[in-house]
Each structure stands twice: as C-alpha cells, then as structure tokens.
Scaffold this active site. Structure first.
Site: not given
Length: 405
Positions: A134, A131, A168, A251
C-alpha cells in the site's frame, strides 16, 4: 465435500494438541493469548523466541513441500494445526508474513537461488519480513503504485524511490517485499516488479504509526535511493502484478481458518460478559448473539469448502472467488461482533483505565480492543469494495465500473 476428519487427521490433532499443552507451560505459559490483532507490540522478543522454538521442533512452514523444508501437510492437516494452535490460545507468531506469504510465493515464482537464499532463514525464523504494498494514494487500488525502481548504471542493483504506508511489521523486520514500477511511463498493472529489499540501509526510513489500540503494527516506509541486488526480483521484470496477486492468494489461504477459532473465543467472552452484567436477559441482544454463533458455524464450513477448491498462489478470482467471499464474510461478521460487544458493555465501553505503560497512556478492555481493531477488518487485506469488484467483474463477468464513477 466430506467435512469430517479421518482417523489419521484426528491422530495428528492429538499430536498437535499434546505438543502445545506440553510446551505452553513453564517459561512459555505467560505468552498464552499475547500478540493478537491490535496487540502486536506485546512480548515481541519473547514471542520471537517462541517462534524460533517452534522452528527447532519442526512446527513452522507446515504446509510447505518437504523438498523446501516444510512438513508437506495435507489441507486438512493444515486446518487441524491452525485450529489447534488457536484453540490452545498460543501466542501470535512473529513470522507470519515470511512463513505464510513470502515463502510460498518464492516456492511458486522464485528462482532456485532465491529459494536457497531465503527459505531456510524464513523457516528457522532468522529473518523477518514486512509487506510493501500500500501507498498513500494506492491503498486498495494497488495497481496505482508510484514507488519507482530503476537499474543502476552498471546494472548490478535496483535503486528505489517512493513511499509505502500501512507496512506491517517493518519496524522489526530485516526485509520487505516491494511492488514497484520499473518501466517508466507504464500504467496500472503493467510495468510493475516484485522486489526483495533489505530494510537495514541508509536509503530506508521506517516510521511506526500509532494505532487506536496502542500498538504500532503498521508503518510508513520511505525509500530514498534504497538499493537491492538486481537478481532479487521475483518473476519477470515488469510482470510483478501476477506475483503480487499470487501472494494475496496465499494470504487468504488455510491459515485464515485458525481465525475462526479465535472468533469463537471472542464470542464466548462477549457472552460471558453479557451473563455477568445481566444484558443477556435482553431478548434482542440474546438473539443477536445466537445469530453470531450460527453464522460463525456456517462461516467455517463455507471457508473450508471454498478454500479447498483453490490452489495456493491462485488469485482472488479462483474457486469462484472463494478467497474474496471468505474475506468479506469474516470481516463483516467480526465488525458486528465488536458492535455487539459494545452494546453488552453499554456505558462501561466508554471508560478507560489510565496506566503508565505504552504510548496510548490507557489500558483497553479486551472487548474495547476487539471493537476498535475490527473497524479495520473491511479495509486491510483487500477492502470490501475491491473484493466485491473482483466478484462482480472477474467471477460473474459483469461490466467494469466506469472510471470516475
């Protein structure tokens, strides 16, 4: 709503339980309990094989529609599956980001070609996903992303430059979904696109981040002229914010209810430790443990009730902010459990057992790991502050927080 299970649901529960009891034995028995939060480094190859075995047996993507290769289970059956999987102490799956996040997002927002290309490989656990949301200056504030993407001169590829962090699973994945700014000069939610990017290329550098718990689930990822095909943008170019928020809706979907079973196991472990060392005789501590149990029971009921009112892929304001409420509740409950665990351990919670395995150089007690990893619960997956802003501004209609406040 009726919180009970139908006879068909209970029959399905028996099937799931029997399957897991039969197969979490023999060669798979040693994997029980491995790979949970803060332990993603454990038996990675073996858990990958287990995940592929589940795929061959038809136990991946259970909530996907049948026309896309899933089992098309009802909400209640999905709850049953995830609860039984957690109750069996089955190993954490390796394919969570692909199966639970990207796959449903492609079903909802992707093209036929994208679904045909990626969904079978996700279902069969042939390709793993990371993912790419961020960034160093855009963690909780995702709309502030600065990673840029532009079309190549011939229009055949996106060229990507920038940095992601807390990515991740990037260190063992083949692909990453990336939110990037594709319209120069755009700001905030505007001009963002949702790109599918291969990780195995010269323009991508992945640097694992060592955590307090000894693993490296998260990574820094640097894009320097990285490329992906022009048609690997999900949704419209410049309209990626809606896709990104839709993914976050998945999610916080039904799979998170399986966490509650894991929380119950952790609470039981804390209670067992309190009985073993006599701290259970402290009436204040005993009251805190009883409160945690009562809160956990209510959390599960409210989680099911809230999430049942949300359609997969809706953003965090859906269902009266059900996903945001559930995230705030479970994250803070889990942190309190970790704090109580340290009070139960007392001085023993400060001790470490040296060993020669792993980067950390010491072995964490299970309750120590619980406490340390839970500190991140109120940050990852959407910080408490962001969830409260969503509830205040988008659900309750309160004025937006002044900039610079």
């Amino acid at each position: 709503m009726d919180m009970g299970y139908s006879a068909a649901d209970e029959a399905f529960r028996a099937d799931v339980r029997a399957f897991l009891e039969d197969h979490l034995a023999g060669e798979w028995k040693a994997l029980r309990g491995l790979g949970g939060p803060g332990r993603d480094h454990e038996a990675l190859d073996e858990r990958l094989e287990w995940n592929r075995f589940l795929a061959r047996e038809g136990w991946t993507c259970v909530g996907w529609p049948t026309e896309h290769g899933g089992r098309g289970l009802s909400l209640w059956q999905q709850v049953v599956f995830h609860e039984e999987y957690a109750r069996a102490n089955a190993p954490a799956t390796v394919n969570h980001l692909g199966e639970q996040l990207l796959g449903p997002t492609l079903i909802a927002f992707g093209t036929d070609a994208q679904r045909e290309r990626f969904l079978p490989r996700i279902r069969d656990v042939e390709e793993l996903w990371a993912q790419g949301y961020s960034e160093p200056n855009a963690g909780s504030d995702l709309a502030n992303v600065q990673t840029r993407a532009r079309l190549s001169d011939d229009g055949s590829q996106w060229v990507i430059d920038g940095q992601k962090v807390w990515t991740s699973n990037a260190h063992f994945s083949q692909w990453v979904f990336v939110v990037a700014r594709t319209e120069p000069g755009s700001q905030r939610h505007q001009g963002l696109s949702f790109l599918l990017v291969p990780l195995d290329q010269a323009g991508v550098e992945v640097r694992p981040i060592e955590q307090l718990t000894g693993g490296s689930e998260f990574n820094e990822v640097f894009f320097t002229g990285a490329v992906t095909d022009a048609d690997l943008v999900v949704g419209e170019v410049g309209k990626g914010w809606g896709v990104a928020m839709g993914l976050l809706g998945f999610e916080r979907g039904v799979s998170t209810l399986g966490q509650v079973v894991g929380f119950q196991r952790e609470l039981a472990l804390v209670c067992d430790r309190a009985r073993a060392n006599g701290s259970i005789d402290d009436p204040v501590l005993r009251d805190r443990l009883a409160s945690l149990q009562a809160e956990l029971t209510v959390m599960r009921a409210n989680g099911i009730r809230g999430l049942s009112a949300v359609t997969g892929g809706e953003d965090s304001a859906a269902g009266g902010g059900a996903g945001s409420i559930f995230k705030i509740v479970w994250a803070n409950w889990h942190q309190r459990l970790g704090e109580v665990a340290m009070d139960v351990m007392a001085a023993d919670g400060l001790l470490q057992v040296p060993h020669d395995r792993g980067a950390a150089g010491y072995e964490l007690d299970e309750l120590q790991r619980l406490f340390l990893f839970a500190r991140a619960d109120t940050i990852y997956g959407g910080s408490d502050e962001v969830q409260k802003n969503i509830l205040a501004e988008r659900v309750l209609g309160l004025p937006r927080e002044p900039k610079g406040a």
